[in-house]
Design a protein around this motif. Structure first.
Motif, PDB file in Angstrom:
ATOM      1  N   ARG A   1       0.848  -1.190   0.000  1.00 36.24           N
ATOM      2  CA  ARG A   1       0.000   0.000   0.000  1.00 36.24           C
ATOM      3  C   ARG A   1       0.885   1.242   0.000  1.00 36.24           C
ATOM      4  O   ARG A   1       2.085   1.178   0.283  1.00 36.24           O
ATOM      5  CB  ARG A   1      -0.918   0.018   1.215  1.00 36.24           C
ATOM      6  CG  ARG A   1      -2.007  -1.040   1.202  1.00 36.24           C
ATOM      7  CD  ARG A   1      -2.825  -1.001   2.486  1.00 36.24           C
ATOM      8  NE  ARG A   1      -3.548   0.272   2.642  1.00 36.24           N
ATOM      9  CZ  ARG A   1      -4.254   0.594   3.719  1.00 36.24           C
ATOM     10  NH1 ARG A   1      -4.323  -0.243   4.748  1.00 36.24           N
ATOM     11  NH2 ARG A   1      -4.885   1.760   3.788  1.00 36.24           N
ATOM     12  N   HIS A   2       0.303   2.362  -0.324  1.00 37.14           N
ATOM     13  CA  HIS A   2       1.010   3.635  -0.285  1.00 37.14           C
ATOM     14  C   HIS A   2       1.454   3.945   1.141  1.00 37.14           C
ATOM     15  O   HIS A   2       1.023   3.309   2.117  1.00 37.14           O
ATOM     16  CB  HIS A   2       0.080   4.742  -0.785  1.00 37.14           C
ATOM     17  CG  HIS A   2      -1.224   4.762  -0.033  1.00 37.14           C
ATOM     18  ND1 HIS A   2      -1.371   5.342   1.212  1.00 37.14           N
ATOM     19  CD2 HIS A   2      -2.440   4.246  -0.345  1.00 37.14           C
ATOM     20  CE1 HIS A   2      -2.606   5.193   1.639  1.00 37.14           C
ATOM     21  NE2 HIS A   2      -3.288   4.534   0.708  1.00 37.14           N
ATOM     22  N   GLY A   3       2.307   4.924   1.289  1.00 36.77           N
ATOM     23  CA  GLY A   3       2.670   5.385   2.623  1.00 36.77           C
ATOM     24  C   GLY A   3       1.486   6.063   3.300  1.00 36.77           C
ATOM     25  O   GLY A   3       0.479   6.386   2.665  1.00 36.77           O
ATOM     26  N   GLU A   4       1.619   6.288   4.580  1.00 35.85           N
ATOM     27  CA  GLU A   4       0.526   6.905   5.339  1.00 35.85           C
ATOM     28  C   GLU A   4       0.165   8.270   4.748  1.00 35.85           C
ATOM     29  O   GLU A   4       1.031   9.105   4.488  1.00 35.85           O
ATOM     30  CB  GLU A   4       0.950   7.065   6.792  1.00 35.85           C
ATOM     31  CG  GLU A   4      -0.132   7.674   7.670  1.00 35.85           C
ATOM     32  CD  GLU A   4       0.396   8.014   9.058  1.00 35.85           C
ATOM     33  OE1 GLU A   4       0.020   7.326  10.025  1.00 35.85           O
ATOM     34  OE2 GLU A   4       1.195   8.982   9.160  1.00 35.85           O
ATOM     35  N   SER A   5      -1.149   8.476   4.545  1.00 35.32           N
ATOM     36  CA  SER A   5      -1.625   9.756   4.001  1.00 35.32           C
ATOM     37  C   SER A   5      -2.251  10.594   5.115  1.00 35.32           C
ATOM     38  O   SER A   5      -2.505  10.107   6.225  1.00 35.32           O
ATOM     39  CB  SER A   5      -2.655   9.514   2.898  1.00 35.32           C
ATOM     40  OG  SER A   5      -3.877   9.059   3.456  1.00 35.32           O
ATOM     41  N   LEU A   6      -2.530  11.852   4.792  1.00 37.08           N
ATOM     42  CA  LEU A   6      -3.173  12.736   5.770  1.00 37.08           C
ATOM     43  C   LEU A   6      -4.574  12.247   6.112  1.00 37.08           C
ATOM     44  O   LEU A   6      -5.033  12.399   7.254  1.00 37.08           O
ATOM     45  CB  LEU A   6      -3.223  14.162   5.210  1.00 37.08           C
ATOM     46  CG  LEU A   6      -1.865  14.836   4.989  1.00 37.08           C
ATOM     47  CD1 LEU A   6      -2.043  16.193   4.323  1.00 37.08           C
ATOM     48  CD2 LEU A   6      -1.111  14.985   6.317  1.00 37.08           C
ATOM     49  N   ASP A   7      -5.272  11.640   5.150  1.00 38.82           N
ATOM     50  CA  ASP A   7      -6.598  11.087   5.438  1.00 38.82           C
ATOM     51  C   ASP A   7      -6.503   9.841   6.319  1.00 38.82           C
ATOM     52  O   ASP A   7      -7.408   9.578   7.126  1.00 38.82           O
ATOM     53  CB  ASP A   7      -7.321  10.737   4.136  1.00 38.82           C
ATOM     54  CG  ASP A   7      -7.992  11.961   3.509  1.00 38.82           C
ATOM     55  OD1 ASP A   7      -8.014  13.017   4.164  1.00 38.82           O
ATOM     56  OD2 ASP A   7      -8.484  11.847   2.369  1.00 38.82           O
ATOM     57  N   ASN A   8      -5.422   9.069   6.163  1.00 40.39           N
ATOM     58  CA  ASN A   8      -5.237   7.915   7.046  1.00 40.39           C
ATOM     59  C   ASN A   8      -5.126   8.355   8.499  1.00 40.39           C
ATOM     60  O   ASN A   8      -5.593   7.659   9.416  1.00 40.39           O
ATOM     61  CB  ASN A   8      -3.972   7.137   6.661  1.00 40.39           C
ATOM     62  CG  ASN A   8      -4.088   6.428   5.333  1.00 40.39           C
ATOM     63  OD1 ASN A   8      -3.164   6.399   4.532  1.00 40.39           O
ATOM     64  ND2 ASN A   8      -5.254   5.818   5.090  1.00 40.39           N
TER      65      ASN A   8
ATOM     66  N   GLY B   1      -8.613   8.917   9.689  1.00 36.32           N
ATOM     67  CA  GLY B   1      -9.545   7.815   9.488  1.00 36.32           C
ATOM     68  C   GLY B   1     -10.518   7.966   8.350  1.00 36.32           C
ATOM     69  O   GLY B   1     -11.548   7.289   8.331  1.00 36.32           O
ATOM     70  N   LYS B   2     -10.244   8.819   7.386  1.00 40.63           N
ATOM     71  CA  LYS B   2     -11.148   8.992   6.249  1.00 40.63           C
ATOM     72  C   LYS B   2     -10.831   7.971   5.157  1.00 40.63           C
ATOM     73  O   LYS B   2      -9.683   7.561   4.992  1.00 40.63           O
ATOM     74  CB  LYS B   2     -11.026  10.407   5.681  1.00 40.63           C
ATOM     75  CG  LYS B   2     -11.536  11.508   6.589  1.00 40.63           C
ATOM     76  CD  LYS B   2     -11.431  12.857   5.899  1.00 40.63           C
ATOM     77  CE  LYS B   2     -11.969  13.987   6.777  1.00 40.63           C
ATOM     78  NZ  LYS B   2     -11.875  15.301   6.085  1.00 40.63           N
TER      79      LYS B   2
ATOM     80  N   VAL C   1     -14.183   4.337  10.939  1.00 45.60           N
ATOM     81  CA  VAL C   1     -13.640   3.774  12.172  1.00 45.60           C
ATOM     82  C   VAL C   1     -13.790   4.747  13.329  1.00 45.60           C
ATOM     83  O   VAL C   1     -13.986   5.953  13.157  1.00 45.60           O
ATOM     84  CB  VAL C   1     -12.147   3.424  12.000  1.00 45.60           C
ATOM     85  CG1 VAL C   1     -11.987   2.327  10.970  1.00 45.60           C
ATOM     86  CG2 VAL C   1     -11.350   4.638  11.589  1.00 45.60           C
ATOM     87  N   PHE C   2     -13.659   4.215  14.540  1.00 44.26           N
ATOM     88  CA  PHE C   2     -13.720   5.035  15.750  1.00 44.26           C
ATOM     89  C   PHE C   2     -12.475   5.914  15.842  1.00 44.26           C
ATOM     90  O   PHE C   2     -11.357   5.451  15.649  1.00 44.26           O
ATOM     91  CB  PHE C   2     -13.809   4.140  16.979  1.00 44.26           C
ATOM     92  CG  PHE C   2     -13.687   4.907  18.261  1.00 44.26           C
ATOM     93  CD1 PHE C   2     -14.765   5.627  18.742  1.00 44.26           C
ATOM     94  CD2 PHE C   2     -12.509   4.910  18.973  1.00 44.26           C
ATOM     95  CE1 PHE C   2     -14.656   6.350  19.921  1.00 44.26           C
ATOM     96  CE2 PHE C   2     -12.399   5.626  20.148  1.00 44.26           C
ATOM     97  CZ  PHE C   2     -13.482   6.341  20.625  1.00 44.26           C
ATOM     98  N   LEU C   3     -12.665   7.186  16.110  1.00 42.96           N
ATOM     99  CA  LEU C   3     -11.549   8.107  16.271  1.00 42.96           C
ATOM    100  C   LEU C   3     -11.422   8.507  17.738  1.00 42.96           C
ATOM    101  O   LEU C   3     -12.365   9.056  18.311  1.00 42.96           O
ATOM    102  CB  LEU C   3     -11.765   9.361  15.421  1.00 42.96           C
ATOM    103  CG  LEU C   3     -11.708   9.169  13.902  1.00 42.96           C
ATOM    104  CD1 LEU C   3     -11.986  10.494  13.212  1.00 42.96           C
ATOM    105  CD2 LEU C   3     -10.366   8.630  13.477  1.00 42.96           C
TER     106      LEU C   3
END
Length: 727
Positions: free
Chosen positions: A445-452, A455-456, A573-575
Motif C-alpha cells: 500500500r502507499h505510505g501513510e496519508s493525511l486522510d489515514n 480515518g477517512k 472507524v472510531f476516532l
C-alpha cells in the motif's frame, strides 16, 4: 483473444439447442454412486457421420447433406440421455470407454453462403420460434432474469466449458491447469480441476504418496480428508469392503512404495507404477487407467451439471485419439451437444525447457524422495512409452470441427482452432499472456496519508511525514532486494545440472530461453524493474524516490482505490479524542460518519462486502475492482521483469487474492495494513511468498518469518496456492 470466424472458415461445430428445464437437481452424492447405464435408442444415431479416428490424411469423407430447401436442415441435438439430465433426479451414464474407435461422431454443420459462425445454439425443436443466446456472464457486471448475480444459469449449459488437457508427461500441463483455474476462479467463474493422475495413484495402491501429492486444484474445497475411499468411491475398481480396508490402512499397510531401484514391484501387493505400468501391453494397468479416467470425467460432469460449476478441467495426458474420442462420447451421452469441449495441448520443443520440466517432475508425487539419476532414467522410459502412441492435435481435429488450443513451449507459440463462447475466449486470452519467467512481484500500500491519520476513506490526500519516510525507505529497500535477486539468479544458474547429479535436489526454474534472455556465456540477463502506481496522489508520492534511470515508473488508473461513491471522504472507524480536529462538534468527523449518515448502506455492506456497491456517482464494488484489475493481472503474467505495485487497501486485497488463490469470502476481509510489503516469486508448483514490515525506528523493513495472512479479526486465512519455502 478468440480467433475470428475468418481465420477458420472451413468448418464449425453443430449448434446446440436450449435446455428446457430451468434448473438441474442438486445431488450431494458422487455422480458415480447413482449413475446407471441408459442405452441410446437406435433412432438417435445420426446418418450423416464423419469418422473421428481417421488417419491424418482424412480418409474418405462423406459429402454434405443435400436438401431441397435453401435452409439448413434442423435436427434435435439432444440424445435421450441428455434429456434425462434435465428431467430425472440424476444423470445417466453409459460406458463409452470400451467402444471400438470405428464409431462415428456427427460432422460439423456445413456453412451456406452468407451464413456466419455463431455462439447461439440452435432451437430445441425444428419449429421452435425462439433461439436462446449463450453470451457472456460476468458476476457483478451482468444480470438477467435467470442470472440476477451474473453467474451462468444452470440451464445455460452451452455457456459452460469442459477443458481437456492433452500432452506428454513433463510438458507443464498441471502448471497450466492450475494457472487457468486460478484466473477463472478469481474472475468469479466457478472452476475446478479434476486430476486423473491423483486418482490413478490411489487406484494403483500408491497411498503413501497421497499425503505428499499435489492438490487436485488450488482453490478446491475438499469434502473431507483425501483418502482412497473418498477419491475412489463409485469407481467400480474396488468393492466397498476393499475401500473400507484402504481407508483404514496406514501408508505401509498396503500402500505402494518405491525402492531405490524405482522399477521394482511393491512388496506389499500394490501396483508398481514404474515405466512398465504405462506400457499399453500391460492390459491390466491400461484397463485401470481407462476406468479411472472415465470416473474422473464423471465427477467433472456432475460438477458442471449438478453443482453449479462453470468450468471443469480434466488434467491427464489424453495422448491418443481413442482416449479423446471416448471422452467426447461420454460428454455427449451425459450432457448432450450443448456443453462445450475445449482440448488444450501442451508441447515442448525447446530441449532446455523440457529438461527443466523433467527435473521438476522428479520432485512430484511419483518420484518424491528417490535418487534423481535413477528416477530420471525411469521417467524417460515412461515418456518413451507415451511417445510411441502419442497423436498430437492437428488436421484431424480441424476436419472434425473440434475446439482446441496448442501451447508450444508453455506460451512461446499459441495455435487456436474454432474456440467459441465467452469462457473459451477468456482462456485463450489468458494463455496468450503466459510465461514461466523467474521474477519477483512486490505488492504494498502507499505510505501513510493525511486522510489515514484522521480515518477517512477515499479522497486524494497527500502523504504525511511518516508516509514520506516510508516512501524513501521503500526505494532504498528495493535497490538492495534487486541486487540480492541477481546474485541468487546467477548462483542458481551455476548450480543447476542436467542430467542431475547424485544428491542434487534443486531443480532449475523452467523458462524458455533465447538470445534475448541470455548473454554470450549463456547466463541469464539481469531483469528490468517496473514500479506501477495508481493515479492518486498518495500512491504516486510513494514512488517519488525511485531513480527513473533504473526503474520504469508508470501510473495506472486501474490501480486506483475502490470508489466509495457518496461515502468518499467519510470515516468508517472510531476516532479517539486525541485525533479529533478542534472546533465546533458539528464540524468534527464523528466516530463513524458512514454508519450515522447511511445506516442502511452500512448494514448492507457489512452483510456482503464482496458484492456490495457504494451508491452515488462512481461508486464501486469489489467485483468492479476485480474486473478493472484484470488487465493488470494479465500484464503481470505476460511480462518477465520484476514489478512493484503500489496500490491501496482494496487493490492489495484483490491482487493477493489472485496470486495466492484466496477463498472468495476472505477477499474483502483480508488484513493488509500500511507499512507491510509482500513479495511473490512464481514457481512451477506454487509460489514463494514472504512479507516485510516497516520499522519506523530503524527506518528499514524487517523480514517476518512464518508469516501468515490474517483477516480483520486476526484469524488465519487459508491460502490455496502451494507456498514454496524461501530459497
Amino acid at each position: 483473444m478468440a480467433p475470428s470466424a475468418q481465420s477458420s472458415p472451413k468448418v464449425t461445430t453443430p449448434r446446440s439447442p436450449k435446455m428446457i428445464p430451468p434448473y438441474y437437481p442438486r445431488s450431494p452424492r458422487n455422480v458415480s454412486a447413482f449413475l446407471s447405464p441408459v442405452p441410446l435408442p437406435a433412432s438417435n444415431t445420426p446418418q450423416n457421420l464423419l469418422p473421428l479416428d481417421s488417419g491424418s490424411n482424412g480418409g474418405p469423407q462423406q459429402p454434405p447433406l443435400q436438401s431441397a430447401s435453401p435452409h439448413p436442415i434442423k435436427q434435435s441435438q439432444h440424445s435421450s440421455i441428455a434429456k434425462s439430465v434435465m428431467s430425472a433426479p440424476g444423470m445417466a451414464r453409459s460406458y463409452s470407454a470400451g467402444k471400438e474407435c470405428t464409431e462415428w461422431l456427427s460432422p460439423p454443420t456445413q456453412l451456406y453462403p452468407g451464413q456466419a459462425l455463431t455462439d447461439t445454439p440452435a432451437t430445441t425443436a425444428p419449429n421452435s420460434p425462439r433461439i436462446r443466446a449463450t453470451t457472456l456472464d460476468i458476476p457483478g457486471l451482468t444480470k438477467s432474469r435467470v442470472s440476477p448475480d451474473g453467474r451462468i444459469a444452470r440451464r445455460d449449459i452451452g455457456a459452460k466449458l469442459v477443458i481437456v488437457m492433452v500432452g506428454l508427461p513433463a510438458r507443464g500441463k498441471s502448471y497450466i491447469t492450475q494457472k487457468v483455474a486460478r484466473y477463472l476462479n478469481w474472475l468469479q467463474h466457478d472452476t475446478k480441476i479434476f486430476n486423473v493422475g491423483n486418482r490413478r495413484r490411489i487406484a494403483a495402491g500408491a497411498q503413501d504418496n497421497l499425503a505428499n501429492s499435489e492438490p487436485l486444484h488450488p482453490t478446491v474445497k475438499p469434502a473431507g480428508p483425501a483418502t482412497p475411499a473418498t477419491l475412489l468411491h463409485g469407481t467400480g475398481l474396488f468393492s466397498p469392503k476393499a475401500l473400507s480396508s484402504l481407508a483404514h490402512s496406514g501408508p505401509s499397510a498396503g500402500g505402494h512404495r518405491r525402492t531405490d531401484s524405482v522399477t521394482s514391484v511393491d512388496i506389499d501387493g500394490g501396483v508398481d507404477q514404474s515405466a512398465s505400468f504405462f506400457d499399453p501391453a500391460n492390459k491390466a494397468a491400461a484397463e485401470l487407467r481407462e476406468k479411472v479416467a472415465m470416473e474422473t470425467l464423471d465427477e467433472l460432469l456432475d460438477y458442471i451439471l449438478n453443482q453449479g460449476g462453470s468450468v471443469g478441467i480434466l488434467d491427464a495426458t489424453n495422448s491418443t485419439r481413442e482416449r479423446r474420442k471416448a471422452l467426447v462420447d461420454r460428454v455427449r451421452e451425459v450432457a448432450g451437444k450443448e456443453l462445450g469441449v475445449l482440448f488444450l495441448e501442451s508441447e515442448c520443443h525447446d530441449q532446455q525447457l523440457l529438461e527443466a520440466n523433467m527435473r521438476l517432475k522428479l520432485s512430484g508425487p511419483d518420484y518424491k524422495g528417490q535418487d534423481p539419476v535413477k528416477a530420471l532414467e525411469d521417467f524417460k522410459k515412461r515418456v518413451e512409452i507415451y511417445e510411441k502412441n502419442y497423436v498430437p492435435l492437428g488436421e484431424h481435429e480441424e476436419r472434425a470441427g473440434m475446439q482446441f488450443i496448442k501451447m508450444i513451449d508453455v506460451g512461446r507459440k499459441i495455435v487456436t482452432h474454432q474456440t467459441k463462447g465467452f469462457l473459451a475466449a477468456q482462456t485463450v486470452y489468458f494463455l496468450l499472456n503466459f510465461n514461466l519467467a523467474h521474477r519477483q512481484i512486490w505488492i504494498t500500500r502507499h505510505g501513510e496519508s493525511l486522510d489515514n491519520v484522521v480515518g477517512k476513506i477515499g479522497g486524494n490526500a497527500l502523504l504525511s511525514e511518516n508516509g514520506k519516510k516510508y516512501a524513501k525507505t521503500l526505494a532504498q529497500f528495493m535497490d538492495v532486494e534487486r541486487k540480492k535477486f541477481r546474485e541468487k539468479q546467477l548462483h542458481k544458474h551455476e548450480s543447476s545440472h542436467m542430467p542431475p547429479r547424485p544428491g542434487d535436489t534443486t531443480p532449475p526454474n523452467p523458462e524458455y530461453s533465447n538470445c534475448c534472455t541470455q548473454d554470450e556465456d549463456g547466463r541469464p540477463l539481469e531483469k528490468n524493474f517496473c514500479v506501477w502506481t495508481s493515479m492518486l496522489a498518495r500512491s504516486t508520492e510513494t514512488a517519488q524516490f525511485f531513480d527513473e534511470e533504473e526503474y520504469d515508473i508508470k501510473e495506472m488508473r486501474m490501480l486506483n482505490e475502490l470508489n466509495a461513491g457518496v461515502a468518499e471522504g467519510l470515516t468508517y472507524v472510531f476516532l479517539p479524542p486525541s485525533l479529533l480536529i478542534p472546533g465546533p462538534s458539528d464540524s468534527r468527523p464523528s466516530y463513524d460518519e458512514i454508519k450515522r449518515l447511511y445506516p442502511q448502506e452500512y448494514d448492507l455492506r457489512r452483510l456482503d462486502k464482496l458484492h456490495y456497491r457504494y451508491p452515488g456517482a462512481g461508486g464501486e464494488s469489489y467485483l468492479d475492482v476485480i474486473n478493472r484489475l484484470r488487465a493488470v493481472i494479465v500484464e503481470v503474467e505476460r511480462m518477465t521483469d520484476h514489478v512493484l505495485l503500489i496500490g491501496h487497501r482494496v487493490v492489495a486485497r484483490v491482487l493477493l487474492a489472485y496470486f495466492l488463490g484466496l477463498e472468495r469470502e476472505d477477499v474483502a476481509k483480508l488484513d493488509v495494513p500500511l507499512g507491510t510489503i509482500y513479495v511473490l516469486e512464481p514457481k512451477p508448483y506454487g509460489v514463494e511468498f514472504r512479507a516485510y514490515n516497516y520499522n519506523s525506528e530503524t527506518e528499514w523493513f524487517d523480514f517476518q518469518p512464518d508469516f501468515k495472512l490474517k483477516n480483520e479479526e486476526q484469524k488465519d486465512i487459508k491460502v490455496n496456492v502451494k507456498v514454496a519455502a524461501s530459497t
